[in-house]
Design an enzyme around this catalytic site. Structure first.
Site, PDB file in Angstrom:
ATOM      1  CD  GLU A 141      76.210  73.401 116.589  1.00  0.00           C
ATOM      2  OE1 GLU A 141      75.895  72.217 116.448  1.00  0.00           O
ATOM      3  OE2 GLU A 141      77.282  73.876 116.156  1.00  0.00           O
ATOM      4  CB  CYS A 142      77.535  76.407 122.604  1.00  0.00           C
ATOM      5  SG  CYS A 142      78.230  76.416 124.268  1.00  0.00           S
ATOM      6  N   GLY A 143      77.839  79.124 121.990  1.00  0.00           N
ATOM      7  CA  GLY A 143      78.202  80.529 121.906  1.00  0.00           C
ATOM      8  C   GLY A 143      77.298  81.296 120.974  1.00  0.00           C
ATOM      9  CG  MET A 146      75.960  81.831 125.286  1.00  0.00           C
ATOM     10  SD  MET A 146      77.692  81.510 125.727  1.00  0.00           S
ATOM     11  CE  MET A 146      78.090  82.986 126.662  1.00  0.00           C
ATOM     12  N   GLY A 196      70.481  76.398 121.071  1.00  0.00           N
ATOM     13  CA  GLY A 196      70.700  75.716 122.341  1.00  0.00           C
ATOM     14  C   GLY A 196      72.170  75.458 122.580  1.00  0.00           C
TER      15      GLY A 196
END
Length: 464
Positions: free
Chosen positions: A333-335, A338, A435
């Site tokens: 998720e998110c970080g 990344m 994502g």
């Protein structure tokens, strides 16, 4: 059933309700009370601070992220053994996702039958405060505005006028009046308060806020309001009814929890355990490869602020890439998403990440996705059934760029939110789902069981 509880609300973001809530949590704790903090809405940073102030981790409650029955059941379960449950609201008191105020702090207060204490920023305001209080009290039915705390007052004369105005024109008690802080005890940045991992003087700051609450707020009156909360709060069933424990040997799911990635709802981890997993915390900064795991959960956080240190740990970057190539189920998720990319661009510098996914992310000066999300699963993946609805939230300043994934498959077709690529999120490759969208396990009850099932299958395959 006696269940002392209050909701702390504000007229908007930035009114000081978090500072007041932290002060109350620490002050009641200092008095020997068992305090259970809750945070309304999708939030990780304020929730972490609330946990530090109270000595108990904070639980998130939100009418959008979970059904009302599960919300009430969770609230009852987590707060039942506390002397007082303190819920910090978000945004403005009546601000929700639409003109009806759906999913607002006021709606949450009605669901859990809790009295509301309103924090008001009184900068450059005197008699008008009475009109605001009167208007808030009358605005919606079934809503109990039990008191106000006045923030950022300028001096005794200012405080006297404010109190007299409210007492003259309303019957809402003034529970406290706080002075202006010369310096904010807890620094802020674009996502609200800085995280405690980036701030050295945590206890000093919280002790300062606790003394402020002790000196400036009538704690006995606040507790009396909490203890007088409406009776009859109940839930039809457990919050965990839809999470069925798996049989057989427990798979081990690794959770990256360190200074870079730490955005997790505790209930998500509890759901994985209830579904049959063993949780093992691991770190992107480890100096040796991780213990054997059967699944990997990469939460959100601030990988960009530690991008240099992350990129220098080639051992773990290569280890994660090896795990991904071996078919390990990975939910990011998110970080965490990344980190799975090729690199991160931050403040003009490019930092290599794990390289699991052939794409880059770039930090931008403005939010690239913000708010509640919803969508439909349109591609097969290990975590969500095809055709299922997924709700959640996103808050990211990074942007997915230079995506060179071969024929990228996005599992989540979003009708609300931006995601990775113009309304698409949940990039799927093999057993990887990554994502910007964050989910709450009680709003996506299939997620935990499916994650554990995928991890168990990976474990069996490795032993075969």
């Amino acid at each position: 059933m006696n269940f002392p509880r209050i909701v702390l609300a504000g007229l908007s973001g930035g009114t000081g309700k978090t500072i007041v809530t932290l002060g109350l949590c620490r002050a009641f704790r200092n008095r020997g009370r068992v305090v259970k903090p809750f945070k309304k809405g999708p939030d990780y940073i304020d929730a972490r601070w609330l946990g530090l102030a109270s000595g108990r981790y904070a639980t998130n409650l939100d009418p959008f992220l979970m059904p009302n029955d599960r919300l009430k059941a969770l609230f009852l379960e987590k707060g039942l053994d506390a002397d007082i449950s303190i819920v910090e609201g978000n945004r403005g008191l009546f601000d929700g996702k639409d003109v009806d105020g759906s999913c607002s702090t006021a709606e949450l207060a009605r669901i859990i039958k809790a009295p509301v204490i309103l924090t008001i920023d009184c900068t450059k305001m005197t008699r008008t405060v009475a009109a605001i209080v009167a208007g808030c009290k009358a605005f919606e039915d079934g809503f109990n505005l039990a008191g106000v705390i006045l923030n950022r007052t300028a001096g005794e004369r200012h405080r006297n006028i404010l109190r007299s105005s409210i007492e003259t024109y309303t019957d809402v008690p003034v529970l406290g009046m706080l002075p202006k802080f010369k310096d904010n005890p807890i620094p802020e940045r674009h996502m609200g308060l800085v995280s405690n991992t980036e701030y050295d003087a945590v206890d000093k700051a919280l002790d300062t806020l606790g003394r402020m609450a002790q000196d400036c707020i009538d704690l006995d009156a606040v507790y009396a309001i909490a203890a007088g909360a409406q009776e009859g709060l109940s839930a039809a069933e457990s919050a965990w009814t839809d999470i069925v424990p798996a049989s057989g040997e427990k798979p081990v799911i690794g959770i990256v929890r360190d200074e870079a990635l730490w955005f997790y709802y505790e209930e998500n981890l509890e759901a994985l355990e209830r579904a049959g997993a063993e949780i093992k915390e691991v770190s992107l900064f480890a100096d040796e490869t991780w213990p054997e795991i059967d699944g990997l959960y990469l939460g959100g956080g601030f990988p960009e602020t530690l991008a240099k240190e992350i990129s220098e740990n080639v051992l773990i970057r290569e280890h994660v890439r090896f795990l991904a190539d071996s078919g390990l189920p990975i939910f990011a998720e998110c970080g965490g998403f990344m980190y799975l990319g090729r690199d991160v661009e931050y403040e003009g510098c490019l930092f290599p990440m794990s390289g699991v996914l052939d794409l880059s992310t770039r930090l931008c000066p403005r939010p690239q996705g913000l708010g509640y999300t919803s969508g439909t699963i349109v591609h097969d993946n290990p975590f969500f059934p095809l055709g299922s609805k997924v709700i959640g939230h996103e808050f990211h300043y990074s942007l997915c760029v230079d995506n060179k994934e071969a024929s990228p498959r996005y599992a989540l077709d979003m009708d609300r939110g931006k995601g990775m690529a113009d309304g698409h999120d949940g990039l799927v490759r093999g057993n990887i789902y990554a994502g910007y969208n964050h989910i709450h396990a009680l709003g996506a009850p299939c997620w935990a069981g499916n994650f554990v099932k995928a991890a168990a299958e990976f474990k069996r395959g490795r032993k075969a």
